[in-house]
Design an enzyme around this catalytic site. Structure first.
Site: not given
Lengths: 184, 485
Positions: B233, B146-147, B150
């Site tokens: 997100e 997930h990071e 980003h």
């Protein structure tokens, strides 16, 4: 006169576009090569790790000779494989034998408590993951690259300079994916 | 494909930046007009631009360092955190990032993570120590993916830029409102005296407009900022699923994080879009993150496939029409569906301290005559000895279950080696002085008989206890087992 300028402008625009597309194709091809080399790095790392791991477990699981030998054999076969097809088949077999080895390790609690072994196991497991992810990323790149080669207008540029379609890296795991046969 | 997503993202981000920039410029103009008169618009604009330039250069030069050091993050090596390092490297390979991100660990018992780095070459991933110690490998992988998304989606870059503009707007409006509070009155009188009639009135109107703008501007900017960061997100979740091919990893990580009581202390509103989870936010308009339970539900709704199409399907089925276009259609141009993978074998949960404590409590309860009823959903319901209702509602799935009161009472009696006093089990029907009713079984099959109160009681073939309690009056009835003649 006016028409001449327009034609000239269009020609310049076309040339610029041509250059842009060519450069992006080259960049893409280099990216796929980079992704391929990532797979290679991880495969080599796995070859290096396996003997260490086997050395570490020898004392604990001497009578699991068949499993250990299986891994060793799969490793040497993978290392000596030449063609892409042969290579991917051999690598698939190696992955398989390593997984079987980890299953057998489950029966040795004192081995699982060994710090040295745990570190090696984490490394090997992570390397297996890295191989899978590198393959996944390589195939994604190849898909994108191949799409570009086939789609207009980039296919014209690709045709002029003979860019070749990339080949997918497929571990030959059809055998593992098939449902187990039940015989009565 | 990743590129199209990034491009779509970029377009939206540029739009956001332009909007925020307009708000900032407008605010500068209006404040300049209000304070310095008609010629002041330029100065106001200049001041706004100056604030922005200073903050931006600060952000570019040292933004990530400020963030990392303000959250007490320390860079760690592979020797210290081999698994964390390996997981980051796996995700780096999967996302085809050219540079290995630096890995930071925050000394914080809470569970959170963030990514930073204006440029992908200088990016870093930071996780709390609590996160590393409590997540298993697959869950950690989900969070890191997930990071990493980003970073590859350039969210960090744009949200930092947007955060800087937002900060400038706040600063400017703060300065103006302060100025109004302390010195505004006298200035206005001076201005009004300096001009006659119409000019003075116009000045008052402009001043009022500036006030309104200074109050509304930051709120407006915040709403722009937050609405975009929430969609990011979901997008990062979708990318994480695609990278790991395993939605359950991220889902169960989010679940653990949401159930965690110890919140991180390192959060502030500007940096919160960079974290995986944002615990404190009051209204849904100013959430930078969508509700964590929604994210979990969407991830769990992914039935097959790890591609963007399957995430979009789960997302759309969750939001049913309203605002259901998460991804640009070009994201689905890929051929076949991407298969999911199985959980990694190392992920079996070691039984945590919580589960051990629960087991211990159960032992204590069984000593104290508690009974256990296992619901179909897996929930183990503990029934205290004084419980005297015939049904109970499962607290987890709200099924209504029958409570086998008689068996419970009898079992408790046998366990404790003492007779069950009817009064204890059913206070309404206590008749201590009465001789107990005795029923002798007529066979081993189903049979029923009448209690003294008239209630028909039924015995099943499986009934083995020496006594039972009447459902209606609470009398204790002794049951003598059938003896073949």
């Amino acid at each position: 006169m006016m028409i001449l300028w327009i034609v000239l402008g269009a020609a310049v625009l076309a040339v610029l576009m041509f250059i842009g597309i060519f450069n992006s194709l080259v960049a893409l091809r280099n990216q796929t090569q980079n992704a391929w080399s990532q797979i290679d790095v991880q495969l080599k790392r796995r070859y290096d790790l396996i003997p260490n791991l086997l050395e570490a477990v020898k004392g604990y699981m001497g009578h699991e000779r068949a499993t250990l030998e299986n891994v060793t054999r799969a490793r040497s076969q993978a290392m000596s494989a030449q063609s892409v097809g042969e290579k991917s088949r051999a690598e698939g077999a190696l992955t398989d034998s390593v997984n079987k080895f980890f299953l057998v390790v489950e029966n040795y609690p004192e081995l699982k408590a060994n710090q040295n072994f745990m570190a090696l196991q984490e490394e090997l497991r992570s390397t297996e993951n890295k191989i899978a992810f590198a393959r996944q990323s390589y195939n994604d790149q190849i898909l994108f690259y191949n799409n570009k080669l086939q789609m207009f207008p980039s296919n014209v540029v690709a045709g002029c300079f003979q860019f070749k379609q990339g080949e997918y890296f497929q571990m030959d795991d059809a055998a593992h994916r098939a449902a187990p046969q039940v015989k009565f | 494909m990743m590129w199209e997503l990034i491009q779509a993202n970029q377009r939206k981000s540029v739009l956001l930046l332009v909007l925020l920039g307009l708000v900032l410029a407008g605010l500068g103009c209006v404040i300049g007009l209000a304070w310095l008169g008609p010629e002041g618009a330029v100065y106001g604009l200049g001041a706004a631009a100056l604030i922005w330039v200073v903050l931006t250069s600060l952000g570019f030069l040292a933004g990530d360092q400020i963030l990392l050091s303000s959250s007490a993050a320390e860079e760690v090596s592979k020797e210290l955190y081999p698994q964390l390092f390996n997981v980051v490297e796996e995700m780096k390979i999967a996302s085809n990032l050219a540079h290995m991100p630096r890995v930071y660990v925050m000394d914080d018992p809470g569970m959170n993570a963030f990514a930073t780095g204006i440029k992908p070459e200088r990016c870093a991933v930071a996780v709390t120590a609590g996160l590393v110690s409590r997540l298993n490998r697959d869950e950690l992988q989900g969070v890191i993916a997930h990071e990493m998304s980003h970073i590859t989606n350039r969210d960090v870059y744009y949200m930092t830029l947007a955060g800087i503009v937002l900060g400038s707007i706040r600063l400017l409006s703060h300065v103006f409102l302060r100025g109004m509070w302390f010195g505004g009155g006298s200035r206005r009188r001076y201005r009004t005296a300096g001009r006659a009639g119409v000019g003075g009135q116009a000045q008052v109107v402009i001043l009022a407009a500036a006030l309104v703008f200074a109050i509304l501007g930051p709120i407006l900017a915040q709403i722009f900022y937050f609405s975009l960061s929430r969609k990011r997100e979901y997008l990062a979740d979708a990318c994480a699923v695609r990278l790991t091919r395993y939605p359950e990893g991220l889902a169960s990580a989010l679940e653990k994080i949401s159930q965690d009581g110890s919140f991180s202390s390192v959060l502030n509103p500007i940096t919160s879009p960079m974290y995986i989870f944002e615990p404190r936010a009051a209204s849904s308009l100013t959430h930078t993150h969508p509700p964590i339970l929604d994210r979990i539900r969407i991830l769990r709704a992914i039935a097959q496939g790890a591609g963007f199409a399957s995430y979009q399907k789960a997302y759309a089925s969750f939001y049913r029409g309203r605002d259901s276009s998460l991804l640009p259609p070009s994201a689905f141009s890929q051929k076949a569906e991407v298969p999911l993978r199985a959980p990694s074998p190392a992920s079996e949960e070691p039984r945590g301290r919580k589960a051990q404590a629960r087991d211990l409590m159960d032992v204590m309860r069984s000593i104290n005559d508690f009974a256990f009823l296992v619901c179909a959903c897996g929930m183990k319901i503990k029934i205290p000895p004084r419980f005297n209702h015939s049904t109970i509602t499962c607290p987890k799935c709200s099924r209504v279950l029958d409570v086998p009161l008689t068996q419970l009472a009898a079992a408790a009696a046998i366990l404790a080696g003492r007779g069950v006093s009817a009064g204890k089990k059913a206070p309404s029907g206590a008749r201590g002085d009465e001789a107990p009713q005795i029923h002798r079984r007529r066979g081993t099959g189903w049979e029923s008989f009448a209690c003294r109160c008239g209630q028909t009681l039924t015995l099943s073939p499986a009934f083995i206890a020496p006594q039972m309690i009447c459902r209606r009056c609470g009398r204790l009835v002794r049951i003598e087992s059938y003896v073949a003649a």
